[in-house]
Design an enzyme around this catalytic site. Structure first.
Site, short mmCIF file in Angstrom:
data_model
loop_
_atom_site.label_atom_id
_atom_site.label_comp_id
_atom_site.label_asym_id
_atom_site.label_seq_id
_atom_site.Cartn_x
_atom_site.Cartn_y
_atom_site.Cartn_z
N SER A 107 10.03 1.13 19.73
CA SER A 107 9.69 1.30 21.15
C SER A 107 10.94 1.36 22.01
O SER A 107 11.94 0.69 21.71
CB SER A 107 8.83 0.11 21.59
OG SER A 107 8.78 0.03 23.00
N TYR A 130 9.70 6.17 26.53
CA TYR A 130 9.08 6.08 27.85
C TYR A 130 10.02 6.82 28.78
O TYR A 130 11.23 6.58 28.74
CB TYR A 130 8.95 4.63 28.31
CG TYR A 130 7.77 3.88 27.75
CD1 TYR A 130 6.48 4.41 27.82
CD2 TYR A 130 7.92 2.61 27.21
CE1 TYR A 130 5.39 3.71 27.33
CE2 TYR A 130 6.84 1.89 26.72
CZ TYR A 130 5.57 2.46 26.79
OH TYR A 130 4.50 1.76 26.31
N THR A 156 5.31 8.76 24.77
CA THR A 156 4.07 8.09 25.17
C THR A 156 3.67 8.55 26.56
O THR A 156 4.46 8.49 27.51
CB THR A 156 4.27 6.56 25.14
OG1 THR A 156 4.55 6.19 23.79
CG2 THR A 156 3.02 5.83 25.60
N LYS A 252 1.88 10.88 22.26
CA LYS A 252 1.02 9.71 22.03
C LYS A 252 0.28 9.34 23.31
O LYS A 252 0.88 9.31 24.38
CB LYS A 252 1.91 8.54 21.59
CG LYS A 252 1.20 7.21 21.44
CD LYS A 252 2.12 6.19 20.80
CE LYS A 252 1.45 4.85 20.59
NZ LYS A 252 1.38 4.05 21.81
N HIS A 276 -3.72 3.28 23.88
CA HIS A 276 -2.69 2.23 23.96
C HIS A 276 -3.28 0.87 23.55
O HIS A 276 -2.92 -0.17 24.10
CB HIS A 276 -2.16 2.17 25.40
CG HIS A 276 -0.69 1.86 25.49
ND1 HIS A 276 0.26 2.83 25.67
CD2 HIS A 276 0.00 0.70 25.43
CE1 HIS A 276 1.46 2.27 25.74
NE2 HIS A 276 1.33 0.98 25.59
C1 LIG Z 1 1.99 -5.96 22.23
C2 LIG Z 1 1.92 -4.45 22.30
C3 LIG Z 1 3.00 -3.75 22.84
C4 LIG Z 1 2.97 -2.36 22.87
N1 LIG Z 1 4.07 -1.67 23.33
C5 LIG Z 1 4.09 -0.32 23.26
C6 LIG Z 1 5.26 0.40 23.60
O1 LIG Z 1 6.28 -0.17 23.94
N2 LIG Z 1 5.20 1.76 23.54
C7 LIG Z 1 4.07 2.44 23.16
O2 LIG Z 1 4.06 3.66 23.12
N3 LIG Z 1 2.96 1.76 22.81
C8 LIG Z 1 2.95 0.40 22.84
N4 LIG Z 1 1.82 -0.27 22.45
C9 LIG Z 1 0.67 0.47 21.95
C10 LIG Z 1 0.78 0.70 20.43
O3 LIG Z 1 1.80 1.61 20.13
C11 LIG Z 1 -0.53 1.21 19.85
O4 LIG Z 1 -0.94 2.36 20.58
C12 LIG Z 1 -1.63 0.18 19.87
O5 LIG Z 1 -1.14 -1.08 19.55
C13 LIG Z 1 -2.71 0.56 18.87
O6 LIG Z 1 -3.76 -0.33 18.91
P1 LIG Z 1 -3.93 -1.55 17.88
O7 LIG Z 1 -3.00 -2.62 18.35
O8 LIG Z 1 -5.36 -1.93 18.06
O9 LIG Z 1 -3.57 -1.05 16.51
C14 LIG Z 1 1.83 -1.67 22.40
C15 LIG Z 1 0.76 -2.39 21.87
C16 LIG Z 1 0.80 -3.77 21.81
C17 LIG Z 1 -0.36 -4.50 21.19
#
Ligand SMILES: Cc1cc2nc3c(=O)[nH]c(=O)nc-3n(C[C@H](O)[C@H](O)[C@H](O)COP(=O)(O)O)c2cc1C
Length: 388
Positions: A107, A130, A156, A252, A276
């Site tokens: 990330s 981002y 994203t 994404k 997300h």
């Molecule tokens: C704690 C956390 C932080 C996240 N941070 C980012 C991020 O920095 N960039 C991003 O594109 N998605 C981020 N996401 C989304 C994840 O990439 C992903 O889309 C999501 O976790 C998928 O769902 P799941 O946790 O049910 O597998 C984050 C998700 C979580 C749970």
């Protein structure tokens, strides 16, 4: 050592081990958390067709995502603040992914920097971008990812503004945690986490701190997002970013067939059907419920991946059988990381792999690449019936 048989086991250990602020950050959706809940519960609506008397020897979960060989089509999703869930969390997760043979996505909002991960793993990984208002900073970030030999840029699109997650505001989420009576009381019960964190390479946002000037508070995710994220991002800018990168691009955060068609137009190599993890637009449908319509719109022209709600190999199988070519897991690997570091991420991948392999066999399939809708019982109203 407890016997770990499923992702839920890792989550229980994770909850005990990691400070509340970071557990809550991971385990929250936005507002009422309806979308967060349905991301997982909608998988249960899809049922599997049991087939028998099929030679199930010689099974393989190997496949490809954006032309890269993968041991199974399950990538680690970009997760901000991973290095707060466990000391050097991004390095540990990236190493576990490398050893298992699946992609790791770093990330922008990571603790370990792009350079840290490149140096520690020596293997290509994917970088998630981002976009920020500061175009120079974005250009430098893209250049750093190129220099680190990242093999895909994941842009994203569903977080130009932060969906409100109540607990993060109430907990005063920051990296590193600010010391208040409440956080000190909680940290005192998480000494193993704390001792490791004292030895960690970094405790701040590694891609940001030292690379940008003039931020009022780089430790606060909320403040940084509000001040710095580019709210003017549109398809023209996405096309320019793709050009600037010059390599494979994954878009994404697509949850609508119309946006999927736009992604196709700008020449994405793959899209990730994602909300997300239910952290942005609460009230949106789950990713798995939106997947069939998006596949119908663009599935034969662009590689379609899915995330949000995957907690088992059976969930992976259902997404693949519907037609996704790959999946991402977020929380499922974070539970493992928080519970047991690198070993825990490996454990999460092993659990998911075993579930995928066994389920595939019981469905009468030997190759993950042969899964299809014939393996599923899909309710007639799976995507819902909505007015035009
Ligand atoms: C704690 C956390 C932080 C996240 N941070 C980012 C991020 O920095 N960039 C991003 O594109 N998605 C981020 N996401 C989304 C994840 O990439 C992903 O889309 C999501 O976790 C998928 O769902 P799941 O946790 O049910 O597998 C984050 C998700 C979580 C749970």
């Amino acid at each position: 050592m407890p016997v770990i048989t499923n992702i839920e086991d890792l989550k229980r250990i994770y909850e005990r081990r990691v400070p509340r602020m970071f557990y809550d950050y991971c385990e929250s959706g936005s507002w009422t958390e309806q979308t967060f809940r349905e991301n997982t519960s909608d998988f249960d609506k899809l049922r599997l067709r049991q087939r028998v008397a099929v030679d199930m020897s010689g099974r393989s979960t190997a496949s490809q995502m954006i032309g890269q060989d993968v041991a199974m089509p399950v990538a680690l999703a970009p997760v901000g603040l991973t290095g707060m869930q466990h000391a050097d969390g991004e390095i540990k997760a990236a190493r576990a992914a490398r050893d298992f043979g699946v992609p790791f996505t770093l990330s922008t909002m990571s603790i370990n920097s792009i350079e840290d991960v490149a140096e520690a793993t020596g293997a290509p990984f994917w970088f998630q971008l981002y976009t920020m208002r500061d175009a120079d900073y974005v250009s430098r970030l893209i250049q750093r990812a190129k220099d680190a030999k990242c093999s895909a840029l994941v842009i994203t699109l569903d977080l130009q503004i932060l969906g409100q997650r109540h607990k993060d505001l109430k907990n005063g989420l920051s990296a590193p945690p600010k010391l208040t009576p409440k956080t000190i009381a909680n940290l005192a019960t998480k000494w193993a986490w704390g001792i490791e964190m004292l030895r960690a390479k970094r405790r701040e946002f590694g891609n940001i701190v030292g690379h940008v000037d003039g931020i009022s508070d780089a430790s606060s995710l909320g403040a940084w997002t509000a001040e710095q994220f580019d709210q003017t991002l549109d398809w023209n800018k996405i096309a320019r970013l793709k050009e600037q990168w010059g390599g494979k691009v994954i878009l994404k955060g697509i949850l609508d067939a119309e946006d999927a068609k736009m992604a196709l137009k700008v020449g994405a190599d793959a899209i990730v059907v994602s909300n997300h993890g239910g952290r942005q637009l609460d009230g949106a449908l789950s990713s798995i419920a939106m997947l069939p319509a998006i596949l119908d719109a663009v599935g034969d022209q662009v590689e379609v991946h899915l995330d949000s709600g995957i907690r088992s190999g059976q969930d992976v199988l259902k997404a693949l059988a519907l037609g996704a070519k790959g999946t991402f897991i977020g929380r499922a690997f974070i539970y493992g990381l928080g519970a047991m570091g690198q070993q825990g991420v490996t454990k999460a991948l092993e659990v998911i792999h075993r579930e995928l392999d066994t389920t595939m066999a019981l469905c009468g399939e030997t190759q993950v690449t042969n899964l299809g809708r014939h393996n599923l019982l899909i309710p007639q109203d799976f995507g819902g019936h909505w007015q035009d």
